[in-house]
Motif scaffolding. Structure first.
Motif, PDB file in Angstrom:
ATOM      1  N   GLU A 137     -50.352  -5.201  -5.589  1.00  0.00           N
ATOM      2  CA  GLU A 137     -51.533  -5.973  -5.176  1.00  0.00           C
ATOM      3  C   GLU A 137     -52.600  -5.040  -4.599  1.00  0.00           C
ATOM      4  OE1 GLU A 137     -50.006  -8.829  -2.481  1.00  0.00           O
ATOM      5  OE2 GLU A 137     -49.173 -10.131  -4.049  1.00  0.00           O
ATOM      6  N   LYS A 138     -52.137  -4.030  -3.794  1.00  0.00           N
ATOM      7  CA  LYS A 138     -53.090  -3.056  -3.246  1.00  0.00           C
ATOM      8  C   LYS A 138     -53.740  -2.260  -4.380  1.00  0.00           C
ATOM      9  CE  LYS A 138     -50.759  -2.404   1.201  1.00  0.00           C
ATOM     10  NZ  LYS A 138     -50.047  -1.435   2.052  1.00  0.00           N
ATOM     11  N   ALA A 181     -60.052  -2.696  -8.320  1.00  0.00           N
ATOM     12  CA  ALA A 181     -61.285  -3.515  -8.307  1.00  0.00           C
ATOM     13  C   ALA A 181     -62.384  -2.800  -7.542  1.00  0.00           C
ATOM     14  CB  ALA A 181     -61.008  -4.892  -7.699  1.00  0.00           C
ATOM     15  N   LEU A 182     -62.019  -2.151  -6.401  1.00  0.00           N
ATOM     16  CA  LEU A 182     -62.997  -1.412  -5.621  1.00  0.00           C
ATOM     17  C   LEU A 182     -63.550  -0.237  -6.426  1.00  0.00           C
ATOM     18  CD1 LEU A 182     -61.308  -1.329  -2.080  1.00  0.00           C
ATOM     19  CD2 LEU A 182     -63.378  -2.592  -2.745  1.00  0.00           C
ATOM     20  N   LYS A 183     -62.649   0.417  -7.151  1.00  0.00           N
ATOM     21  CA  LYS A 183     -63.076   1.570  -7.943  1.00  0.00           C
ATOM     22  C   LYS A 183     -64.063   1.142  -9.029  1.00  0.00           C
ATOM     23  CE  LYS A 183     -61.260   5.453 -10.583  1.00  0.00           C
ATOM     24  NZ  LYS A 183     -60.079   6.096 -11.111  1.00  0.00           N
ATOM     25  N   GLU A 184     -63.696   0.022  -9.661  1.00  0.00           N
ATOM     26  CA  GLU A 184     -64.587  -0.467 -10.706  1.00  0.00           C
ATOM     27  C   GLU A 184     -65.950  -0.880 -10.110  1.00  0.00           C
ATOM     28  OE1 GLU A 184     -62.466  -3.598 -12.557  1.00  0.00           O
ATOM     29  OE2 GLU A 184     -61.080  -2.267 -13.669  1.00  0.00           O
ATOM     30  N   ALA A 191     -57.653   7.053  -6.066  1.00  0.00           N
ATOM     31  CA  ALA A 191     -56.680   7.397  -7.104  1.00  0.00           C
ATOM     32  C   ALA A 191     -55.439   8.044  -6.509  1.00  0.00           C
ATOM     33  CB  ALA A 191     -57.334   8.320  -8.135  1.00  0.00           C
ATOM     34  N   ASN A 192     -55.657   8.983  -5.529  1.00  0.00           N
ATOM     35  CA  ASN A 192     -54.503   9.645  -4.886  1.00  0.00           C
ATOM     36  C   ASN A 192     -53.626   8.653  -4.126  1.00  0.00           C
ATOM     37  OD1 ASN A 192     -55.267  12.170  -5.849  1.00  0.00           O
ATOM     38  ND2 ASN A 192     -56.529  12.653  -4.066  1.00  0.00           N
ATOM     39  N   TYR A 193     -54.211   7.695  -3.499  1.00  0.00           N
ATOM     40  CA  TYR A 193     -53.459   6.705  -2.739  1.00  0.00           C
ATOM     41  C   TYR A 193     -52.591   5.858  -3.674  1.00  0.00           C
ATOM     42  CZ  TYR A 193     -52.378   2.725   0.251  1.00  0.00           C
ATOM     43  OH  TYR A 193     -51.741   1.733   0.942  1.00  0.00           O
ATOM     44  N   ALA A 194     -53.167   5.482  -4.838  1.00  0.00           N
ATOM     45  CA  ALA A 194     -52.403   4.664  -5.802  1.00  0.00           C
ATOM     46  C   ALA A 194     -51.234   5.451  -6.360  1.00  0.00           C
ATOM     47  CB  ALA A 194     -53.329   4.200  -6.920  1.00  0.00           C
ATOM     48  N   ASP A 195     -51.473   6.754  -6.720  1.00  0.00           N
ATOM     49  CA  ASP A 195     -50.372   7.568  -7.273  1.00  0.00           C
ATOM     50  C   ASP A 195     -49.293   7.799  -6.232  1.00  0.00           C
ATOM     51  OD1 ASP A 195     -51.688   7.675  -9.654  1.00  0.00           O
ATOM     52  OD2 ASP A 195     -52.615   9.652  -9.269  1.00  0.00           O
ATOM     53  N   SER A 196     -49.726   8.004  -4.976  1.00  0.00           N
ATOM     54  CA  SER A 196     -48.752   8.234  -3.891  1.00  0.00           C
ATOM     55  C   SER A 196     -47.860   7.026  -3.696  1.00  0.00           C
ATOM     56  CB  SER A 196     -49.512   8.607  -2.614  1.00  0.00           C
ATOM     57  OG  SER A 196     -48.610   8.705  -1.538  1.00  0.00           O
ATOM     58  N   GLU A 197     -48.436   5.826  -3.746  1.00  0.00           N
ATOM     59  CA  GLU A 197     -47.635   4.610  -3.546  1.00  0.00           C
ATOM     60  C   GLU A 197     -46.618   4.444  -4.668  1.00  0.00           C
ATOM     61  OE1 GLU A 197     -47.463   2.422  -1.080  1.00  0.00           O
ATOM     62  OE2 GLU A 197     -48.814   3.716   0.057  1.00  0.00           O
ATOM     63  N   ASP A 198     -47.024   4.682  -5.924  1.00  0.00           N
ATOM     64  CA  ASP A 198     -46.101   4.527  -7.066  1.00  0.00           C
ATOM     65  C   ASP A 198     -44.941   5.496  -6.971  1.00  0.00           C
ATOM     66  OD1 ASP A 198     -48.696   3.717  -9.479  1.00  0.00           O
ATOM     67  OD2 ASP A 198     -47.540   2.457  -8.067  1.00  0.00           O
ATOM     68  N   ASP A 199     -45.275   6.744  -6.601  1.00  0.00           N
ATOM     69  CA  ASP A 199     -44.212   7.753  -6.519  1.00  0.00           C
ATOM     70  C   ASP A 199     -43.247   7.434  -5.393  1.00  0.00           C
ATOM     71  OD1 ASP A 199     -45.299   9.052  -8.648  1.00  0.00           O
ATOM     72  OD2 ASP A 199     -46.379  10.551  -7.417  1.00  0.00           O
ATOM     73  N   SER A 200     -43.682   6.955  -4.281  1.00  0.00           N
ATOM     74  CA  SER A 200     -42.780   6.643  -3.145  1.00  0.00           C
ATOM     75  C   SER A 200     -41.814   5.523  -3.522  1.00  0.00           C
ATOM     76  CB  SER A 200     -43.591   6.276  -1.913  1.00  0.00           C
ATOM     77  OG  SER A 200     -44.253   5.044  -2.127  1.00  0.00           O
ATOM     78  N   PHE A 201     -42.261   4.547  -4.276  1.00  0.00           N
ATOM     79  CA  PHE A 201     -41.362   3.449  -4.672  1.00  0.00           C
ATOM     80  C   PHE A 201     -40.256   3.964  -5.598  1.00  0.00           C
ATOM     81  CE2 PHE A 201     -40.340   0.172  -7.822  1.00  0.00           C
ATOM     82  CZ  PHE A 201     -39.737  -0.747  -6.998  1.00  0.00           C
ATOM     83  N   LYS A 239     -42.144  -4.433  -1.419  1.00  0.00           N
ATOM     84  CA  LYS A 239     -43.107  -3.384  -1.131  1.00  0.00           C
ATOM     85  C   LYS A 239     -43.831  -2.982  -2.410  1.00  0.00           C
ATOM     86  CE  LYS A 239     -43.580   1.156   1.024  1.00  0.00           C
ATOM     87  NZ  LYS A 239     -42.864   2.267   1.664  1.00  0.00           N
ATOM     88  N   ALA A 240     -43.088  -2.905  -3.469  1.00  0.00           N
ATOM     89  CA  ALA A 240     -43.719  -2.568  -4.755  1.00  0.00           C
ATOM     90  C   ALA A 240     -44.717  -3.640  -5.157  1.00  0.00           C
ATOM     91  CB  ALA A 240     -42.648  -2.412  -5.829  1.00  0.00           C
ATOM     92  N   LYS A 241     -44.350  -4.910  -4.840  1.00  0.00           N
ATOM     93  CA  LYS A 241     -45.263  -5.987  -5.153  1.00  0.00           C
ATOM     94  C   LYS A 241     -46.542  -5.853  -4.336  1.00  0.00           C
ATOM     95  CE  LYS A 241     -45.626 -11.007  -5.189  1.00  0.00           C
ATOM     96  NZ  LYS A 241     -44.937 -12.268  -4.855  1.00  0.00           N
ATOM     97  N   GLU A 242     -46.353  -5.512  -3.058  1.00  0.00           N
ATOM     98  CA  GLU A 242     -47.527  -5.329  -2.207  1.00  0.00           C
ATOM     99  C   GLU A 242     -48.368  -4.162  -2.724  1.00  0.00           C
ATOM    100  OE1 GLU A 242     -45.983  -4.768   1.686  1.00  0.00           O
ATOM    101  OE2 GLU A 242     -45.372  -6.879   1.937  1.00  0.00           O
ATOM    102  N   ASN A 243     -47.653  -3.103  -3.153  1.00  0.00           N
ATOM    103  CA  ASN A 243     -48.380  -1.939  -3.677  1.00  0.00           C
ATOM    104  C   ASN A 243     -49.140  -2.305  -4.939  1.00  0.00           C
ATOM    105  OD1 ASN A 243     -47.463  -0.318  -1.604  1.00  0.00           O
ATOM    106  ND2 ASN A 243     -45.726   0.510  -2.784  1.00  0.00           N
TER     107      ASN A 243
END
Length: 533
Positions: A409-410, A416-419, A443-453, A403-407
């Motif tokens: 990649e996401k 890339a989308l942000k850039e 940005a919120n989605y990325a931080d949320s995924e890291d914290d959940s892992f 899941k972390a790997k998928e995160n």
């Protein structure tokens, strides 16, 4: 056998017997003794006494192995007064002539005439050396008023006028007495009818009233019966019972005054017949068994056979074969049976106690074995549960890693989308606040995924990361994730796949991690990580 009995305590060499003032005195090789009521009473023990002679009122002199001594009678007992110097050496004859003159015979030295004062001290003496007399063994004799010295081959009488001894006719020898003791030249007169002569194998009595008649062999005499062992010798009387420890018997017999006598003997209850004729006047019987015996002996002189003599005695049973011993054996056997019964009872009770103890121990061991088996089952169940938990943990860790790997990649996609949005922000005619709103959402989605892992890993490994950060704060997120993978037991290939790197990179990362954790080369990284609580 004549009824002779040994006076108790008198065993040894008797040199002289004399009656003085009504007392029977004995010169013995142990000293001077008095005989009274079959008792042998010592008067003075030590030097042997060879001669005894009365000397004045209630006094006597003794010649000993070394000098002469004075004794005096007080009440019924003779007491030693003193030794009289300077006489030294053995003295076997004492002949008081007067209170002032004493003649002494010292064997191998000579004859001494001593002068005595009123205190019985020698004030003067004259010595007549033994070499002054022809022949050997000179002996003093007093015939009426004449003092004589008689040797084996000559005789001398004393001349007071010249104070010398002069040769004189020697008395006739005792040809009718065979084997007199050396130094015995004349019989000792007992009374007007009898004279006494000591001979080498006993004594002889001469009856002066009997007319001269042909010699007739006298009766055979059993001189002594003695019982002995290696340490003790006892004389035995007729009919006496002898202790079993003294079961060696020696018997002496003699035909008195017969030079060529031969003897024949037998011991009834021990030997079958008479012995052959022999000149030996004694016989020994060794190690006789218990029983009653009668010894018979007869003698022959020429063709004349002297009637036999006999003596009886018995050997006692050894103590271990007496009636009392057998009673003791019987009592001991009964006691042994009783003790054996008690012992068997004791051993039976002891065996029963051992069986009871063994049964209790067996039940205890069975209970312990059952408990151990139950523990083993529980341990096995716990092992299985632990293995299952470990497998679940490993699966969950892999799942979280994927899941972390998928995160990741996401996250890269979102980045890339942000850039891309940032690049298009000035080119597209879209309001600026809308681009800002989309950027914040990404940005919120990325931080949320890291914290959940991170939260899920922390829950899975129960404060593992908190402890790791406390001890090793310099570890990066990559290092912490590698620690979680290693703690979960993932292989290098599985870790490389989850972290999207090469296996060699995982090995390098593991080496760097060991240095950061300060582990020894031989220390196991997996065990170390699992030891952190």
């Amino acid at each position: 056998m004549p009824d002779f009995k040994l006076v108790p305590g008198s065993s040894g060499q008797v040199w002289a017997l004399s009656v003085v003032e009504g007392s029977i005195l004995c010169g013995h090789d142990r000293g001077l003794f008095q005989l009274s009521d079959n008792s042998f009473i010592p008067l003075r023990e030590g030097e042997g006494v060879l001669a005894i002679s009365p000397f004045g009122d209630r006094q006597l002199l003794t010649g000993s192995y070394n000098g002469i001594s004075l004794f005096r009678q007080t009440a019924d007992r003779w007491t030693f007064v003193k030794k009289i110097p300077p006489v030294q050496g053995a003295c076997d004859q004492l002949l008081p002539v007067t209170k002032e003159t004493l003649w002494l015979n010292l064997p191998n030295f000579g004859i001494i005439r001593a002068r005595l004062d009123e205190n019985q001290q020698i004030t003067g003496q004259k010595i007549f050396p033994v070499r002054s007399f022809a022949g050997e063994l000179p002996q003093l004799r007093q015939d009426s008023d004449t003092l004589k010295v008689i040797t084996q081959t000559a005789a001398y009488r004393y001349q007071a006028a010249t104070d010398t001894f002069v040769a004189t006719a020697r008395p006739p020898t005792m040809q009718e007495i065979a084997n007199p003791l050396p130094g015995t030249y004349q019989p000792i007169v007992l009374n007007e009818n009898y004279s006494f002569v000591p001979v080498h194998n006993g004594f002889a009595l001469k009856n002066t009233d009997l007319a001269t008649q042909p010699s007739v062999a006298g009766p055979l005499v059993i001189r002594s019966v003695s019982a002995f062992n290696n340490d003790t010798t006892n004389l035995v009387g007729s009919g006496q019972e002898i202790p079993s420890r003294l079961n060696n018997i020696r018997i002496h017999f003699i035909a008195p005054q017969q030079e060529h006598a031969t003897y024949q003997y037998r011991l009834e209850n021990h030997t079958d017949g008479w012995s052959t004729w022999s000149a030996q006047p004694h016989v020994d019987y060794v190690n006789l068994p218990e029983g009653s015996y009668t010894f018979r002996v007869k003698a022959k002189v020429g063709q004349e056979v002297i009637p036999e003599q006999s003596v009886s005695f018995s050997i006692a049973c050894p103590w271990y074969r007496t009636s009392w011993a057998y009673v003791g054996y019987a009592l001991s056997f009964v006691a042994l049976l009783y003790l054996s019964h008690l012992w068997q009872g004791y051993k039976l009770r002891q065996r029963q106690q051992e069986i009871q103890v063994a049964q209790v121990e067996s039940r205890r061991l069975e209970a312990a074995a059952a408990a151990q088996e139950d523990l083993l089952k529980r341990y096995s169940m716990l092992e299985e549960a632990l293995g299952e938990i470990k497998n679940q943990l490993r699966s969950k860790t892999i799942e979280l890693a994927r899941k972390a790997k998928e995160n990741d990649e996401k996250g890269r996609v979102l980045q890339a989308l942000k850039e891309k949005m940032n690049a298009l922000e000035g080119q597209v005619s879209v309001p600026k606040f809308q681009f800002s709103q989309l950027s914040r959402i990404l940005a919120n989605y990325a931080d949320s995924e890291d914290d959940s892992f991170t939260i899920q890993l922390e829950e899975l490994h129960q404060n593992f990361f908190a402890k790791l950060n406390e001890k090793y704060p310099e570890l990066t997120n990559y290092d912490q994730r590698l620690c979680a993978y290693l703690k979960s037991g993932l292989t290098t290939r599985e870790i490389a796949e989850l972290m999207n790197v090469l296996p060699s990179s995982v090995n390098v990362s593991r080496s760097r991690l060991r240095k950061k954790l300060a582990l020894e080369p031989k220390e196991d990284l997996y065990k170390f990580l699992n030891s952190l609580k």
